[in-house]
Every structure is written in structure tokens, then in C-alpha cells.
Design an enzyme around this catalytic site. Structure first.
Site, PDB file in Angstrom:
ATOM      1  N   LYS A 204       0.827  -1.203   0.000  1.00  0.00           N
ATOM      2  CA  LYS A 204       0.000   0.000   0.000  1.00  0.00           C
ATOM      3  C   LYS A 204       0.866   1.261   0.000  1.00  0.00           C
ATOM      4  O   LYS A 204       0.637   2.194  -0.769  1.00  0.00           O
ATOM      5  CB  LYS A 204      -0.929  -0.003   1.218  1.00  0.00           C
ATOM      6  CG  LYS A 204      -1.925   1.158   1.226  1.00  0.00           C
ATOM      7  CD  LYS A 204      -2.729   1.211   2.507  1.00  0.00           C
ATOM      8  CE  LYS A 204      -3.666   0.054   2.651  1.00  0.00           C
ATOM      9  NZ  LYS A 204      -4.556   0.188   3.830  1.00  0.00           N
ATOM     10  N   GLU A 210      10.721  -5.384   3.169  1.00  0.00           N
ATOM     11  CA  GLU A 210      10.913  -6.686   2.537  1.00  0.00           C
ATOM     12  C   GLU A 210      10.412  -6.665   1.090  1.00  0.00           C
ATOM     13  O   GLU A 210      11.083  -7.161   0.170  1.00  0.00           O
ATOM     14  CB  GLU A 210      10.179  -7.774   3.321  1.00  0.00           C
ATOM     15  CG  GLU A 210      10.673  -7.970   4.738  1.00  0.00           C
ATOM     16  CD  GLU A 210       9.911  -7.140   5.771  1.00  0.00           C
ATOM     17  OE1 GLU A 210       9.943  -7.489   6.956  1.00  0.00           O
ATOM     18  OE2 GLU A 210       9.277  -6.133   5.364  1.00  0.00           O
ATOM     19  N   GLY A 263      -4.583  -4.859   6.094  1.00  0.00           N
ATOM     20  CA  GLY A 263      -3.821  -5.862   5.369  1.00  0.00           C
ATOM     21  C   GLY A 263      -4.343  -7.269   5.542  1.00  0.00           C
ATOM     22  O   GLY A 263      -4.352  -8.071   4.606  1.00  0.00           O
ATOM     23  N   ARG A 264      -4.799  -7.595   6.752  1.00  0.00           N
ATOM     24  CA  ARG A 264      -5.256  -8.965   7.024  1.00  0.00           C
ATOM     25  C   ARG A 264      -6.537  -9.301   6.272  1.00  0.00           C
ATOM     26  O   ARG A 264      -6.871 -10.465   6.110  1.00  0.00           O
ATOM     27  CB  ARG A 264      -5.462  -9.146   8.534  1.00  0.00           C
ATOM     28  CG  ARG A 264      -4.164  -9.028   9.304  1.00  0.00           C
ATOM     29  CD  ARG A 264      -4.351  -9.246  10.782  1.00  0.00           C
ATOM     30  NE  ARG A 264      -5.019  -8.187  11.497  1.00  0.00           N
ATOM     31  CZ  ARG A 264      -4.465  -7.013  11.813  1.00  0.00           C
ATOM     32  NH1 ARG A 264      -3.237  -6.737  11.422  1.00  0.00           N
ATOM     33  NH2 ARG A 264      -5.136  -6.113  12.509  1.00  0.00           N
ATOM     34  N   GLU A 349      -2.358 -11.473  15.008  1.00  0.00           N
ATOM     35  CA  GLU A 349      -2.005 -10.080  14.770  1.00  0.00           C
ATOM     36  C   GLU A 349      -3.171  -9.157  15.118  1.00  0.00           C
ATOM     37  O   GLU A 349      -2.972  -8.027  15.552  1.00  0.00           O
ATOM     38  CB  GLU A 349      -1.566  -9.863  13.324  1.00  0.00           C
ATOM     39  CG  GLU A 349      -0.921  -8.501  13.083  1.00  0.00           C
ATOM     40  CD  GLU A 349      -0.206  -8.400  11.749  1.00  0.00           C
ATOM     41  OE1 GLU A 349       1.004  -8.694  11.694  1.00  0.00           O
ATOM     42  OE2 GLU A 349      -0.872  -8.041  10.761  1.00  0.00           O
ATOM     43  N   HIS A 380       0.085 -37.432  12.156  1.00  0.00           N
ATOM     44  CA  HIS A 380       1.364 -38.101  12.373  1.00  0.00           C
ATOM     45  C   HIS A 380       2.432 -37.115  12.839  1.00  0.00           C
ATOM     46  O   HIS A 380       3.629 -37.396  12.743  1.00  0.00           O
ATOM     47  CB  HIS A 380       1.801 -38.799  11.081  1.00  0.00           C
ATOM     48  CG  HIS A 380       0.843 -39.869  10.654  1.00  0.00           C
ATOM     49  ND1 HIS A 380       0.963 -41.187  11.052  1.00  0.00           N
ATOM     50  CD2 HIS A 380      -0.278 -39.802   9.888  1.00  0.00           C
ATOM     51  CE1 HIS A 380      -0.035 -41.891  10.524  1.00  0.00           C
ATOM     52  NE2 HIS A 380      -0.797 -41.077   9.823  1.00  0.00           N
ATOM     53  N   LYS A 494      10.860  -3.487  13.490  1.00  0.00           N
ATOM     54  CA  LYS A 494      11.202  -2.856  12.211  1.00  0.00           C
ATOM     55  C   LYS A 494      12.146  -1.673  12.427  1.00  0.00           C
ATOM     56  O   LYS A 494      13.133  -1.501  11.707  1.00  0.00           O
ATOM     57  CB  LYS A 494       9.928  -2.364  11.508  1.00  0.00           C
ATOM     58  CG  LYS A 494       9.024  -3.447  10.962  1.00  0.00           C
ATOM     59  CD  LYS A 494       7.839  -2.791  10.271  1.00  0.00           C
ATOM     60  CE  LYS A 494       6.888  -3.804   9.680  1.00  0.00           C
ATOM     61  NZ  LYS A 494       5.737  -3.150   9.018  1.00  0.00           N
TER      62      LYS A 494
END
Length: 530
Positions: A204, A210, A263-264, A349, A380, A494
Site C-alpha cells: 500500500k 521486505e 492488510g489482514r 495479529e 502423524h 522494524k
């Protein structure tokens, strides 16, 4: 508005817990032949079974009354009305507008957002279909591969949806890069032909460390392969037009969204472009329609019939009344392998908060630790702990009645059998007598679970399931009186990373804030020099 909080209701709920401690969930079924009917709900072709939770009618009614007393309905209505409920960032929360049909209006700050929503959606459709049809070309002709570069919600949502809906793929191949670790980008581009690859840069702000690091490296890789035509290979999902232009992406290949899209919950917006390219715009509309059906159910259904509200109340029952610290999400669908990771972000979050909306410390535990893996693989791996561990782990099972591989239907029947068997075993357990006196084979039972059962995992069903979980998280935040829509907890790391990066670049760890970081940086430098 009520002045009550969850602690005011806890004593009553604990009384119900203590009363139910004298019985087993298995006995609740024996005493009530219609327990499944009373403790399950349907929405479209989705069945939500919550009958295996150790809750009876009186306890359930107390939970529903808790939601009424804590104004969940009012808080829900404020969200849909576009009021500023993200109080720490001063924003409305209107991701539901992204999946609403064109008719009708949705207000934010007094303005109808729907014309803009539909305009952006139509632009996304047009561009997506031009890529899918081959009308949009890059250096080597039509696009064969699309790489989505993002992180957090700009990666987890589209990655999960794209993988889950793989049977519906009829567009270019999709790839996802999120980690700043160079291995992620390097391993991805090794599979690609640069001449026919398109990159989507999803940020955005167009400043996410990153994402932009990977985007610049991807551009350098392309420039080394195709030269000056590299700019044709990039699309931006961003609101920062100045930055996207500087990067070399023209406005006609930049698609924006709004500050009321967190964002989520952004896969319904332009962030879903990769999904649209994979499955097509008409199926993307089915995906939105399934979510809209869940929105309308959440907005209108009474709390006792409201699936997201029930999910949230059971979560609070387990977290705050029964002191369960973890929660397992167990999709019996191999293509849903990314669903637990998507839900981790959505839950942890959103509600991993220790400060209430009034700025005071919370007094009750909030989000649990969420983990999971598709069945039957998880059986398993970690199911041993779920069945016989020292702590109770509430579980959600998800399974379709039909798989996509018709010629392998026997596999699907085995898959579903395992799903139903695991939830039954968790509930009923095995006594010492039934274990032939061997204590190692005893299962105490009374371990709670919910099950979602649906006809087939198609775009509409997936959209519905995702929206139900989104609304569950909202309700839990409302009950805990926290803001589910900010994430300040990710900021400090950050900020520190920027300063530490400077020390690494300068080769000078002496300015580190503490002895541990300084020692690590010194060792890091020594290992690199060796």
C-alpha cells in the site's frame, strides 16, 4: 451502551463450567437425542457443528447473553455503518464493502465508497483478463508466469486462496515471494522464463522493506535478462503513485485501495489480483459473493443463530473460562495447507493485544496461540499432544463432502473418515477398562472441537469460510474491548532493524543498544570475514 466488561460476566460463566465438570460431553449426547440439531447451524451449503464442545443449553444461553450485554451487536452495526472503529489509527473498517454487490451504498466519512470500489474492481478485471487472454504482452509475448511480491496480508491472503483454489486455475502460473531472505526470490526466479514473467508488487505504501527489497532485486534480474523492456513486466498494488512512478510502473498498471482496508482483510481488494489472474474474474466474483453471504448472515442473524458470534463465544469460553492457551486449525484438504498460516495472522495479529481501547491494560487473556496443518499429515505430527497432552487444545476441523479428484474418491472417503474419527476420539476418549488396563492407551476425552462441513471447496465456499473467521475475530475483539485492526506490535522490531542494518553496513557494532546485540554483531562479522 453498557458499561459492563467481560470480567463482569466471568463469574456466571465459571459457574457453568464448574457445573459441567460433573458430566462428560459424551453423556450430554446420551441425555439429548437432538444435541447435534441444537448445536449446529447452516449457512448455504456450509454446516457448522459445535456440538462436541462441553457446553449445554444453559451455558450456551449465558454465552449469548454475554455478547448481548457487551454490546456486540451495536459494535457490529458501527463497523458496517463505516464509523471509525479503528480508534488508534482513526480509520473505518470496511473490507466488507469490497465484496458487496454494486447496488446500495456504503458510507465512510459521509461519502459513498461503492462507486470507487466497483471502478477499481472493473479495472482489475479488465487488466486480469487481458493478461489471461494474451492480449497484454511482455518481452517474450503473452505472460506465462506471475510472481506476487508482498508480505503479511499482501502475501498470506492471496497465497492461501490461490493454493486452495488450484482446481480452478486456468490462467498463468502463480508464484509468491515474501521473505527478505534472498533464497525466496532466488529459488522462485530459477523456475521462470524472464521474457514471459510478470511481477505484481503489493505494498500500500510502496515502502515496505521486505517487499521493496525483493521488488528492486527482481527488477535488476529482469533488466539483466531483457534490458529496457523490463518495465513492461511490473504491476503495482499501491496508493503511493509518486513511488510507483519512480519505480517505473505507469498509473494504468497501478491499482489502489483504501486506508479502511486492513492488510489482514485485503485479499478482497486489489491485493487479490493474483487470485483473479489464476481463476478468472467471474470466479473471483463468486469468491466475493460467498464472503458477502457470510457478511449478511453476520449482520442480520440473531446472536444465538449467528455462526461467527458462536465461534467467537466458544473461543472466549475456552480461552477465558477454561484457560486454554492454544487453538488448532485442521483443514482436511491438502490444498488448504496455507489456511492455518493465514488464520494465524488474522487471529494473532488482530487480537494479540495487551492494551484495551481505552489505553488501559487488559485484565483477561486475549488471542490464543494458533497452529495447524492439513489432515491427515498432522495426525502423524502433533495430534499426540492434542489427544494425550497435559493441556486441552480446542480444534476446528474443516472438510468437504466431495473432493475435486473424482477418480480418487476412495482417497476422499478415507480423508473424511479420518476427520470425523479424530473429533470423535477427542470427545469420547478411551477408559482404562477399554484400554485393557494399559494407562498409556488411555484418552481422557472431553477435548472440544468444531467441524465445518461443506459440499466442495469452491470459490464461493472459501470466501464464505474466510469471512466467517474474519467476523469471529471481530467479535472476540469486541468482547475483550481491544482494537482488532491495528498492529503496533510489529513496529519496534522494524525500527530496530533499520539501525542494526546501518551498523552491519558500517562494520561497527559498537553503537548497539545492549551487550547481546553487540556480541551477536561482532560474531556475525567474524563469521562473514572467515
Amino acid at each position: 451502551m453498557s458499561n459492563l466488561n467481560l470480567t463482569d460476566k466471568l463469574e456466571t460463566l465459571v459457574e457453568h463450567r464448574d457445573r459441567l465438570a460433573l458430566v462428560t460431553t459424551k453423556s450430554l449426547f446420551e441425555d439429548d437425542s437432538d444435541r447435534f440439531g441444537q448445536f449446529s447451524r447452516r449457512l448455504g451449503n456450509v454446516l457448522f457443528d459445535f456440538s462436541k464442545n462441553k457446553v449445554d443449553r444453559l451455558a450456551f444461553e449465558a454465552l449469548v447473553q454475554t455478547a448481548v450485554d457487551l454490546d456486540v451487536e451495536e459494535k457490529r452495526d458501527r463497523m458496517f455503518a463505516g464509523e471509525v472503529i479503528n480508534v488508534t489509527e482513526g480509520r473505518a473498517v470496511l473490507h466488507t464493502a469490497l465484496r458487496r454487490p454494486a447496488e446500495g451504498s456504503v458510507l465512510a466519512g459521509g461519502a459513498d465508497v461503492m462507486p470507487q470500489v466497483r471502478q477499481v474492481l472493473e479495472s482489475l478485471k479488465s487488466f486480469s483478463e487481458s493478461v489471461r487472454s494474451g492480449d497484454y504482452t511482455v518481452t517474450g509475448g503473452p505472460v506465462t508466469d506471475v510472481v506476487n511480491i508482498g508480505i503479511g496480508g499482501s502475501d498470506l491472503g492471496p497465497r492461501m486462496v490461490t493454493h486452495a483454489l488450484r482446481p480452478y486455475h486456468d490462467g498463468p502460473r502463480l508464484h509468491f515471494v515474501s521473505n527478505v531472505d534472498g533464497a525466496d526470490l532466488s529459488d522462485t526466479v530459477k523456475q521462470l522464463s524472464p521474457e514471459t514473467t510478470l511481477f505484481i508488487v503489493a505494498s500500500k505504501s510502496f515502502t515496505t522493506l521486505e517487499t521493496m527489497t525483493n521488488a528492486h532485486s527482481a527488477r535488476s534480474w529482469l533488466e539483466s535478462k531483457v534490458g529496457d523492456s523490463a518495465h513492461q513486466h511490473f504491476v503495482a498494488l499501491s496508493t503511493n503513485l509518486e513511488a510507483t512512478r519512480e519505480f517505473g510502473i505507469p498509473d494504468e498498471r497501478t491499482f489502489g485501495f483504501w486506508d479502511w482496508v486492513g492488510g489482514r482483510c485485503s485479499v478482497w481488494s486489489a491485493i487479490g489480483l493474483s487470485v483473479m489472474m489464476a481463476i478468472g474474474s467471474s470466479r473471483f466474483e463468486e469468491f466475493l459473493s460467498g464472503a458477502y453471504e457470510a457478511d449478511e448472515h453476520f449482520r442480520t442473524a440473531p446472536l444465538g443463530e449467528n455462526i461467527p458470534a458462536i465461534m467467537a463465544l466458544l473461543g472466549v469460553w475456552h480461552r477465558n473460562v477454561c484457560a486454554c492457551r492454544t487453538y488448532a486449525i485442521l483443514p482436511y484438504d491438502n490444498r488448504m495447507q496455507d489456511f492455518p498460516g493465514w488464520l494465524q495472522q488474522l487471529d494473532m495479529e488482530s487480537n494479540g493485544k495487551s492494551v484495551a481501547t481505552d489505553g488501559k491494560p487488559v485484565v483477561l487473556d486475549t488471542a490464543p496461540v494458533v497452529f495447524g496443518e492439513p489432515g491427515t499429515n498432522g495426525q502423524h505430527a502433533f495430534y499426540q499432544l492434542i489427544h494425550q497432552g497435559t493441556e486441552i487444545v480446542p480444534c476446528d476441523f474443516l472438510v468437504a463432502a466431495r473432493g475435486h479428484e473424482a477418480t480418487l474418491d476412495y482417497h476422499h472417503r478415507l480423508l473424511a473418515s479420518n476427520c470425523f474419527a479424530q473429533s470423535e476420539a477427542l470427545m469420547t476418549g478411551r477408559s482404562l477398562e477399554d484400554a485393557d488396563g494399559d494407562p498409556h492407551r488411555v484418552f481422557e476425552g472431553d477435548r472440544p472441537s468444531n467441524t465445518f462441513l461443506y459440499e466442495k471447496l469452491d470459490p464461493g465456499t472459501l470466501g464464505m469460510l474466510m469471512a466467517l473467521y474474519e467476523h469471529k475475530i471481530f467479535v472476540q475483539g469486541a468482547l475483550w474491548n481491544i482494537n482488532s485492526f491495528d498492529q503496533w506490535g510489529v513496529e519496534l522490531g522494524k525500527e530496530l532493524a533499520y539501525s542494526i542494518e546501518g551498523m552491519i553496513d558500517a562494520g561497527d557494532p559498537s553503537q548497539a543498544n545492549n551487550g547481546s546485540t553487540r556480541g551477536l554483531l561482532e560474531a556475525f562479522q567474524a563469521l562473514r570475514s572467515d
